[in-house]
Design a protein around this motif. Structure first.
Motif, PDB file in Angstrom:
ATOM      1  N   THR A  57      15.276  22.907  -6.166  1.00 32.17           N
ATOM      2  CA  THR A  57      14.411  23.257  -7.297  1.00 32.17           C
ATOM      3  C   THR A  57      13.554  24.466  -6.933  1.00 32.17           C
ATOM      4  O   THR A  57      13.066  24.556  -5.811  1.00 32.17           O
ATOM      5  CB  THR A  57      13.502  22.078  -7.657  1.00 32.17           C
ATOM      6  N   THR A  58      13.396  25.369  -7.877  1.00 31.82           N
ATOM      7  CA  THR A  58      12.621  26.583  -7.620  1.00 31.82           C
ATOM      8  C   THR A  58      11.361  26.637  -8.472  1.00 31.82           C
ATOM      9  O   THR A  58      11.328  26.141  -9.604  1.00 31.82           O
ATOM     10  CB  THR A  58      13.451  27.846  -7.894  1.00 31.82           C
ATOM     11  N   TYR A  59      10.328  27.240  -7.899  1.00 33.52           N
ATOM     12  CA  TYR A  59       9.060  27.483  -8.570  1.00 33.52           C
ATOM     13  C   TYR A  59       8.669  28.925  -8.283  1.00 33.52           C
ATOM     14  O   TYR A  59       8.835  29.405  -7.162  1.00 33.52           O
ATOM     15  CB  TYR A  59       7.967  26.547  -8.041  1.00 33.52           C
ATOM     16  N   TYR A  60       8.104  29.588  -9.298  1.00 36.56           N
ATOM     17  CA  TYR A  60       7.763  30.998  -9.137  1.00 36.56           C
ATOM     18  C   TYR A  60       6.333  31.275  -9.571  1.00 36.56           C
ATOM     19  O   TYR A  60       5.811  30.650 -10.500  1.00 36.56           O
ATOM     20  CB  TYR A  60       8.713  31.879  -9.963  1.00 36.56           C
ATOM     21  N   ASN A  61       5.732  32.264  -8.906  1.00 42.73           N
ATOM     22  CA  ASN A  61       4.443  32.775  -9.338  1.00 42.73           C
ATOM     23  C   ASN A  61       4.649  33.368 -10.740  1.00 42.73           C
ATOM     24  O   ASN A  61       5.513  34.235 -10.923  1.00 42.73           O
ATOM     25  CB  ASN A  61       3.974  33.848  -8.362  1.00 42.73           C
ATOM     26  N   PRO A  62       3.870  32.914 -11.710  1.00 43.86           N
ATOM     27  CA  PRO A  62       4.074  33.425 -13.076  1.00 43.86           C
ATOM     28  C   PRO A  62       3.993  34.939 -13.195  1.00 43.86           C
ATOM     29  O   PRO A  62       4.678  35.535 -14.025  1.00 43.86           O
ATOM     30  CB  PRO A  62       2.938  32.747 -13.862  1.00 43.86           C
ATOM     31  N   SER A  63       3.179  35.554 -12.345  1.00 43.66           N
ATOM     32  CA  SER A  63       3.021  37.007 -12.424  1.00 43.66           C
ATOM     33  C   SER A  63       4.246  37.749 -11.917  1.00 43.66           C
ATOM     34  O   SER A  63       4.398  38.943 -12.181  1.00 43.66           O
ATOM     35  CB  SER A  63       1.786  37.442 -11.633  1.00 43.66           C
ATOM     36  N   LEU A  64       5.110  37.057 -11.204  1.00 39.31           N
ATOM     37  CA  LEU A  64       6.304  37.688 -10.629  1.00 39.31           C
ATOM     38  C   LEU A  64       7.600  37.081 -11.159  1.00 39.31           C
ATOM     39  O   LEU A  64       8.688  37.560 -10.826  1.00 39.31           O
ATOM     40  CB  LEU A  64       6.296  37.549  -9.102  1.00 39.31           C
ATOM     41  N   LYS A  65       7.479  36.053 -11.974  1.00 43.08           N
ATOM     42  CA  LYS A  65       8.640  35.251 -12.341  1.00 43.08           C
ATOM     43  C   LYS A  65       9.773  36.064 -12.955  1.00 43.08           C
ATOM     44  O   LYS A  65      10.943  35.817 -12.684  1.00 43.08           O
ATOM     45  CB  LYS A  65       8.215  34.140 -13.312  1.00 43.08           C
ATOM     46  N   SER A  66       9.415  37.050 -13.763  1.00 44.90           N
ATOM     47  CA  SER A  66      10.456  37.829 -14.441  1.00 44.90           C
ATOM     48  C   SER A  66      11.264  38.691 -13.483  1.00 44.90           C
ATOM     49  O   SER A  66      12.356  39.165 -13.827  1.00 44.90           O
ATOM     50  CB  SER A  66       9.827  38.711 -15.522  1.00 44.90           C
TER      51      SER A  66
END
Length: 121
Positions: A57-66
């Motif tokens: 499962t992956t999680y990303y910093n919202p500011s970098l997600k794209s």
């Protein structure tokens, strides 16, 4: 446990960088372990970029997600960060780290030595 980052030290603006963290001494599928990418721009603090868990499962910093993708190769015991559309603001030291449980996120148990990535304009 040892973590070792690898990847290009210099990339051009707009390119995609791919960094790999090779793990020894533990399996990236070991239960409850969270595998993370963190970076530190020059003169600034640590920035969590994203995490891939023991189950994938992956999680990303919202500011970098794209612009961010984290994947893994269990056969090589590696996990990889891809960051697209690089700009000079992405210059910094990129490190991988291990949190032995979710509660240890932010208080990582092991770190790689870090790798410098410089984005040329």
């Amino acid at each position: 446990v040892q973590l070792q980052e690898s990847g290009p030290g210099l990339v051009n603006t707009s390119q995609t960088v791919s960094l790999t963290c090779t793990v020894s001494g533990d399996s990236i599928t070991t239960n409850y372990v969270y595998w993370t990418w963190i970076r530190q721009p020059p003169g600034k603090g640590l920035e969590w970029m994203g995490t891939i868990t023991y189950s994938g499962t992956t999680y990303y910093n919202p500011s970098l997600k794209s612009r961010t993708a984290i994947s893994r190769d269990t056969s090589k015991n590696q996990f990889t960060l891809q960051l697209t559309a690089m700009s000079p603001e992405d210059t910094g030291v990129y490190s991988c780290a291990l949190a032995s449980t979710r509660d240890r996120m932010g208080k990582y148990d092991y770190w790689g030595q870090g790798t410098q990535v410089t984005v040329s304009s």
